[in-house]
Design a protein around this motif. Structure first.
Motif, PDB file in Angstrom:
ATOM      1  N   GLU A 193      15.664 -12.109   0.645  1.00  0.00           N
ATOM      2  CA  GLU A 193      16.251 -11.962  -0.690  1.00  0.00           C
ATOM      3  C   GLU A 193      15.285 -11.262  -1.661  1.00  0.00           C
ATOM      4  OE1 GLU A 193      19.341 -13.517  -1.954  1.00  0.00           O
ATOM      5  OE2 GLU A 193      19.761 -13.466   0.200  1.00  0.00           O
ATOM      6  N   ASP A 194      14.044 -11.040  -1.208  1.00  0.00           N
ATOM      7  CA  ASP A 194      13.022 -10.488  -2.110  1.00  0.00           C
ATOM      8  C   ASP A 194      13.166  -8.962  -2.223  1.00  0.00           C
ATOM      9  OD1 ASP A 194      10.884 -10.408  -3.811  1.00  0.00           O
ATOM     10  OD2 ASP A 194       9.453 -11.349  -2.430  1.00  0.00           O
ATOM     11  N   PHE A 195      12.492  -8.375  -3.168  1.00  0.00           N
ATOM     12  CA  PHE A 195      12.612  -6.942  -3.460  1.00  0.00           C
ATOM     13  C   PHE A 195      12.470  -6.067  -2.213  1.00  0.00           C
ATOM     14  CE2 PHE A 195      11.261  -2.778  -4.845  1.00  0.00           C
ATOM     15  CZ  PHE A 195      12.002  -2.553  -5.990  1.00  0.00           C
ATOM     16  N   PHE A 196      11.446  -6.328  -1.415  1.00  0.00           N
ATOM     17  CA  PHE A 196      11.197  -5.498  -0.220  1.00  0.00           C
ATOM     18  C   PHE A 196      11.838  -6.078   1.043  1.00  0.00           C
ATOM     19  CE2 PHE A 196       7.540  -4.581  -3.071  1.00  0.00           C
ATOM     20  CZ  PHE A 196       7.756  -3.215  -3.241  1.00  0.00           C
ATOM     21  N   ARG A 197      12.632  -7.151   0.864  1.00  0.00           N
ATOM     22  CA  ARG A 197      13.290  -7.842   1.984  1.00  0.00           C
ATOM     23  C   ARG A 197      12.278  -8.435   2.948  1.00  0.00           C
ATOM     24  NH1 ARG A 197      16.525  -7.069  -1.201  1.00  0.00           N
ATOM     25  NH2 ARG A 197      18.072  -5.447  -1.369  1.00  0.00           N
ATOM     26  N   ARG A 198      11.070  -8.652   2.455  1.00  0.00           N
ATOM     27  CA  ARG A 198      10.038  -9.281   3.281  1.00  0.00           C
ATOM     28  C   ARG A 198       8.924  -9.761   2.357  1.00  0.00           C
ATOM     29  NH1 ARG A 198       7.657  -4.628   6.888  1.00  0.00           N
ATOM     30  NH2 ARG A 198       6.451  -6.412   7.619  1.00  0.00           N
ATOM     31  N   SER A 199       8.005 -10.521   2.912  1.00  0.00           N
ATOM     32  CA  SER A 199       6.889 -11.013   2.117  1.00  0.00           C
ATOM     33  C   SER A 199       5.836  -9.905   1.958  1.00  0.00           C
ATOM     34  CB  SER A 199       6.290 -12.223   2.841  1.00  0.00           C
ATOM     35  OG  SER A 199       4.993 -12.449   2.390  1.00  0.00           O
ATOM     36  N   THR A 200       5.412  -9.664   0.731  1.00  0.00           N
ATOM     37  CA  THR A 200       4.417  -8.609   0.499  1.00  0.00           C
ATOM     38  C   THR A 200       3.277  -9.128  -0.370  1.00  0.00           C
ATOM     39  OG1 THR A 200       5.729  -7.825  -1.368  1.00  0.00           O
ATOM     40  CG2 THR A 200       5.979  -6.634   0.703  1.00  0.00           C
ATOM     41  N   ASN A 201       2.172  -8.353  -0.358  1.00  0.00           N
ATOM     42  CA  ASN A 201       0.995  -8.743  -1.126  1.00  0.00           C
ATOM     43  C   ASN A 201       0.243  -7.505  -1.612  1.00  0.00           C
ATOM     44  OD1 ASN A 201       0.481  -9.204   2.069  1.00  0.00           O
ATOM     45  ND2 ASN A 201      -1.277  -8.184   1.125  1.00  0.00           N
ATOM     46  N   LEU A 202      -0.715  -7.726  -2.488  1.00  0.00           N
ATOM     47  CA  LEU A 202      -1.581  -6.615  -2.903  1.00  0.00           C
ATOM     48  C   LEU A 202      -2.604  -6.384  -1.800  1.00  0.00           C
ATOM     49  CD1 LEU A 202      -2.269  -7.532  -6.654  1.00  0.00           C
ATOM     50  CD2 LEU A 202      -0.683  -5.813  -5.751  1.00  0.00           C
ATOM     51  N   THR A 203      -2.936  -5.140  -1.558  1.00  0.00           N
ATOM     52  CA  THR A 203      -3.798  -4.819  -0.413  1.00  0.00           C
ATOM     53  C   THR A 203      -5.202  -5.409  -0.553  1.00  0.00           C
ATOM     54  OG1 THR A 203      -4.616  -3.036   0.993  1.00  0.00           O
ATOM     55  CG2 THR A 203      -4.589  -2.597  -1.365  1.00  0.00           C
ATOM     56  N   VAL A 204      -5.763  -5.862   0.567  1.00  0.00           N
ATOM     57  CA  VAL A 204      -7.166  -6.287   0.575  1.00  0.00           C
ATOM     58  C   VAL A 204      -8.066  -5.163   1.093  1.00  0.00           C
ATOM     59  CG1 VAL A 204      -6.703  -8.755   0.809  1.00  0.00           C
ATOM     60  CG2 VAL A 204      -6.963  -7.365   2.861  1.00  0.00           C
ATOM     61  N   SER A 205      -7.432  -4.130   1.683  1.00  0.00           N
ATOM     62  CA  SER A 205      -8.187  -3.015   2.245  1.00  0.00           C
ATOM     63  C   SER A 205      -7.196  -1.950   2.709  1.00  0.00           C
ATOM     64  CB  SER A 205      -9.009  -3.493   3.447  1.00  0.00           C
ATOM     65  OG  SER A 205      -9.311  -2.420   4.316  1.00  0.00           O
ATOM     66  N   GLY A 206      -7.553  -0.680   2.559  1.00  0.00           N
ATOM     67  CA  GLY A 206      -6.677   0.395   3.006  1.00  0.00           C
ATOM     68  C   GLY A 206      -7.013   0.859   4.423  1.00  0.00           C
ATOM     69  N   GLN A 207      -7.896   0.118   5.082  1.00  0.00           N
ATOM     70  CA  GLN A 207      -8.418   0.586   6.364  1.00  0.00           C
ATOM     71  C   GLN A 207      -7.372   0.866   7.437  1.00  0.00           C
ATOM     72  OE1 GLN A 207     -11.240  -2.037   8.348  1.00  0.00           O
ATOM     73  NE2 GLN A 207     -10.377  -1.307  10.281  1.00  0.00           N
ATOM     74  N   LEU A 208      -6.467  -0.085   7.645  1.00  0.00           N
ATOM     75  CA  LEU A 208      -5.528   0.078   8.762  1.00  0.00           C
ATOM     76  C   LEU A 208      -4.682   1.332   8.564  1.00  0.00           C
ATOM     77  CD1 LEU A 208      -4.394  -3.560   9.594  1.00  0.00           C
ATOM     78  CD2 LEU A 208      -6.539  -2.390  10.104  1.00  0.00           C
ATOM     79  N   GLU A 209      -4.268   1.591   7.319  1.00  0.00           N
ATOM     80  CA  GLU A 209      -3.487   2.799   7.038  1.00  0.00           C
ATOM     81  C   GLU A 209      -4.373   4.045   7.134  1.00  0.00           C
ATOM     82  OE1 GLU A 209      -3.500   0.078   5.078  1.00  0.00           O
ATOM     83  OE2 GLU A 209      -1.444  -0.563   4.707  1.00  0.00           O
ATOM     84  N   ALA A 210      -5.641   3.909   6.710  1.00  0.00           N
ATOM     85  CA  ALA A 210      -6.567   5.043   6.828  1.00  0.00           C
ATOM     86  C   ALA A 210      -6.746   5.430   8.299  1.00  0.00           C
ATOM     87  CB  ALA A 210      -7.922   4.705   6.196  1.00  0.00           C
ATOM     88  N   GLU A 211      -6.762   4.438   9.180  1.00  0.00           N
ATOM     89  CA  GLU A 211      -6.886   4.731  10.612  1.00  0.00           C
ATOM     90  C   GLU A 211      -5.708   5.585  11.092  1.00  0.00           C
ATOM     91  OE1 GLU A 211      -8.135   1.694  13.499  1.00  0.00           O
ATOM     92  OE2 GLU A 211      -8.698   0.448  11.797  1.00  0.00           O
ATOM     93  N   LEU A 212      -4.517   5.305  10.549  1.00  0.00           N
ATOM     94  CA  LEU A 212      -3.341   6.097  10.952  1.00  0.00           C
ATOM     95  C   LEU A 212      -3.555   7.562  10.576  1.00  0.00           C
ATOM     96  CD1 LEU A 212      -0.462   3.756   9.667  1.00  0.00           C
ATOM     97  CD2 LEU A 212      -1.689   3.646  11.841  1.00  0.00           C
ATOM     98  N   GLY A 213      -4.093   7.773   9.357  1.00  0.00           N
ATOM     99  CA  GLY A 213      -4.355   9.138   8.891  1.00  0.00           C
ATOM    100  C   GLY A 213      -5.418   9.827   9.729  1.00  0.00           C
ATOM    101  N   ALA A 214      -6.477   9.090  10.041  1.00  0.00           N
ATOM    102  CA  ALA A 214      -7.593   9.676  10.796  1.00  0.00           C
ATOM    103  C   ALA A 214      -7.162  10.140  12.184  1.00  0.00           C
ATOM    104  CB  ALA A 214      -8.736   8.660  10.922  1.00  0.00           C
ATOM    105  N   MET A 215      -6.133   9.507  12.721  1.00  0.00           N
ATOM    106  CA  MET A 215      -5.665   9.846  14.067  1.00  0.00           C
ATOM    107  C   MET A 215      -4.929  11.193  14.108  1.00  0.00           C
ATOM    108  SD  MET A 215      -6.683   7.764  16.290  1.00  0.00           S
ATOM    109  CE  MET A 215      -8.163   7.373  15.430  1.00  0.00           C
ATOM    110  N   ALA A 216      -4.819  11.852  12.959  1.00  0.00           N
ATOM    111  CA  ALA A 216      -4.218  13.194  12.945  1.00  0.00           C
ATOM    112  C   ALA A 216      -5.054  14.145  12.100  1.00  0.00           C
ATOM    113  CB  ALA A 216      -2.810  13.140  12.385  1.00  0.00           C
ATOM    114  N   LEU A 217      -5.539  13.649  10.955  1.00  0.00           N
ATOM    115  CA  LEU A 217      -6.291  14.516  10.044  1.00  0.00           C
ATOM    116  C   LEU A 217      -7.780  14.535  10.386  1.00  0.00           C
ATOM    117  CD1 LEU A 217      -4.398  13.350   6.842  1.00  0.00           C
ATOM    118  CD2 LEU A 217      -4.276  15.632   7.848  1.00  0.00           C
ATOM    119  N   GLY A 218      -8.196  13.674  11.280  1.00  0.00           N
ATOM    120  CA  GLY A 218      -9.576  13.689  11.758  1.00  0.00           C
ATOM    121  C   GLY A 218     -10.529  12.891  10.894  1.00  0.00           C
TER     122      GLY A 218
END
Ligand code: 4AD
Ligand code: MG
Length: 483
Positions: A193-218
């Motif tokens: 029922e929540d805005f994103f239809r799931r439980s969300t939080n403020l980020t503690v680190s951007g690392q995991l998403e940065a890893e996704l970027g590094a796997m293509a942009l180097g």
């Protein structure tokens, strides 16, 4: 109409014997004649000489500490000591009065604790102006460092559903009402029922998403706000802080250490080269502060020596295991002088241990590597005891700085799918939720590494301030979210 010139530009170009218009705030006013004006463009004040005999006394009366004023007149070589140039004012303008009886700031030394209570005004002191100009310079230097080396600045999300560090210290983001919280049949909060239809939080680190970027942009890096709901009321922790997180494909732990060391040296050198006047203000502040400490706690080096020392010396690199050995056999430990005695291998290091290694034993920045897996995050690469046999440590690295403790934390990442999944199971991290992270290991995985630099801890080190709440404009910590 003469256009306004910034004080920094006047000092730099010295257009003598021309008419200038300057605007700023009154820092001091002596003998109804000598006005020290500062507009924030640099640490220096500009002297304005007021022609008090030919200026309306009611106007002179309003030139008070903190008032916003302007002056138009000739820029001349100064006759007095203490400054090279001054403005001989033909005209004075008052833009905003400042009543000294009501103004919380006074033209005298005020404690940092008091200034923290009026943080909306503290920018106006010499100390805080200097801190925030240096903070800006360091942010710029970091972007320049990475840009010059071909990194891409990646904007990772601030609202996320993942807990990158697995430490669970997150601020929840929700639009659900507190009174009529929707519930599932089991009585749990129904995040569908929540805005994103799931439980969300403020980020503690951007690392995991940065890893996704590094796997293509180097090579990518993030530079953004991160949030931790840890209830740490210390001089080193904030609930909202800025973190720089580079992530590089094909880098191993050694490359990672080299990158972190190069970056720290580069940005500190940048501050030395570009912030001399502001560093001087803060060095003098620190000398005063040190005088109030007992002799044996005073620093042997002044601020600029300390910064140069980091730029000029390579950091000491030792393993966690070696560190434990040093600590265990130290006189400090044997005489029972650590609050947390060093028992043996496997325990996490306390800041007193980190500071002993950096400040007493090596007397320089230290990179500690290869920590026990038990005390580190799930994504760190497992070390091999011998070929093909997993050992008890991971390829982690923490950089420890004098007076700061941990300034950087990072690792080589576990790029082997099976090992990563096993580790996640051991740590009860749900695989389904991190399917996107695991996909990098499923498709075209490769060795990679990265780290996180706590920006405020860097600013703390470079400015020589002693409380992290004094190097971020609007600090958030337990019990405080003013402004
Ligand atoms: O060691 P941490 O928790 O590492 C990470 O978040 C990794 N994901 C980084 C990475 O590998 N990309 O945090 C990194 C740094 C610490 O070394 C410290 O400098 C700073 O962030 N830090 C804090 N700074 C201020 N207040 C806090 N509460 C902080 N927590 C961590
Ligand atoms: Mg850490």
């Amino acid at each position: 109409m003469t256009r306004r010139t910034k004080i920094a530009d006047l000092i730099r170009t010295e257009p003598l014997n021309t008419e200038v218009l300057v605007k700023g705030w009154v820092k001091a006013f002596r003998n109804n004649q000598f006005l020290a004006l500062n507009d924030g463009s640099c640490a220096q004040n500009l002297q304005v000489v007021v022609d008090f005999e030919n200026t309306d006394p009611s106007l002179i009366e309003r030139i008070k500490f903190g008032a916003s004023v302007g002056a138009r007149g000739q820029l001349l070589e100064s006759q007095g000591k203490g400054q090279r140039i001054e403005v001989k004012a033909d005209e004075i303008y008052i833009y905003g009065d400042c009543n000294p009886d009501e103004y919380p700031l006074q033209p005298k030394k005020q404690t940092l604790e008091f200034l923290r209570e009026i943080a909306h005004l503290r920018f106006r002191t010499n100390t805080f102006s200097a801190v925030f100009r240096i903070r800006h310079a360091l942010a710029y230097a970091i972007h320049k460092f990475f840009n010059d080396r071909g990194f891409y600045y990646l904007h990772t999300p601030i609202i996320t559903a993942s807990d990158a560090e697995g430490a669970g210290e997150m601020f929840r983001v929700t639009t659900l009402p507190f009174d009529k919280t929707p519930r599932t049949e089991n009585g749990e909060v129904d995040f569908k029922e929540d805005f994103f239809r799931r439980s969300t939080n403020l980020t503690v680190s951007g690392q995991l998403e940065a890893e996704l970027g590094a796997m293509a942009l180097g090579q990518v890096y993030t530079f953004g706000p991160t949030f931790r709901a840890e209830n740490s009321n210390t001089t080193r922790h904030l609930a909202e802080f800025w973190m720089i997180e580079p992530e590089v494909a094909f880098n191993d732990l050694n490359d990672n250490m080299d990158l972190a060391e190069d970056m720290l040296r580069y940005v500190i050198q940048y501050a030395l080269d570009n912030c001399a006047d502001d560093l001087k203000i803060l060095e003098e502040r620190l000398i005063e502060e040190e005088k109030s400490k007992p002799q044996d706690q005073r620093s042997e080096m002044n601020l600029s020596d300390k910064l140069r020392f980091v730029v000029d010396n390579r950091f000491e690199r030792i393993t966690y295991t070696e560190a434990i050995h040093i600590l265990k056999n130290s006189n400090q430990n044997k005489k029972g002088k650590f609050q947390f005695p060093v028992e043996g291998w496997g325990t996490d290091l306390q800041s007193e241990h980190e500071r002993y290694l950096v400040e007493k034993h090596f007397k320089k920045p230290v990179i500690l590597t290869n920590y026990p897996a038990e005390i580190k995050a799930f994504y760190m690469r497992q070390d091999e005891a011998k070929e093909g046999v997993p050992g008890p440590t991971v390829s982690a690295m923490d950089i420890l700085f004098p007076g700061i403790g941990e300034i950087v934390g990072g690792s080589q990442r576990e790029e082997r799918l099976e090992r990563l999944v096993n580790r996640m199971r051991e740590m009860h991290i749900p695989e389904e939720e991190l399917y996107w992270y695991l996909d990098t290991r499923r498709f075209g995985s490769c060795e990679h590494a990265g780290f996180g630099l706590g920006f405020e801890r860097l600013v703390l080190f470079v400015t020589g301030m002693s409380n992290i709440r004094d190097v971020i404009a609007f600090p958030r910590y337990p019990g405080n979210a003013e402004f």
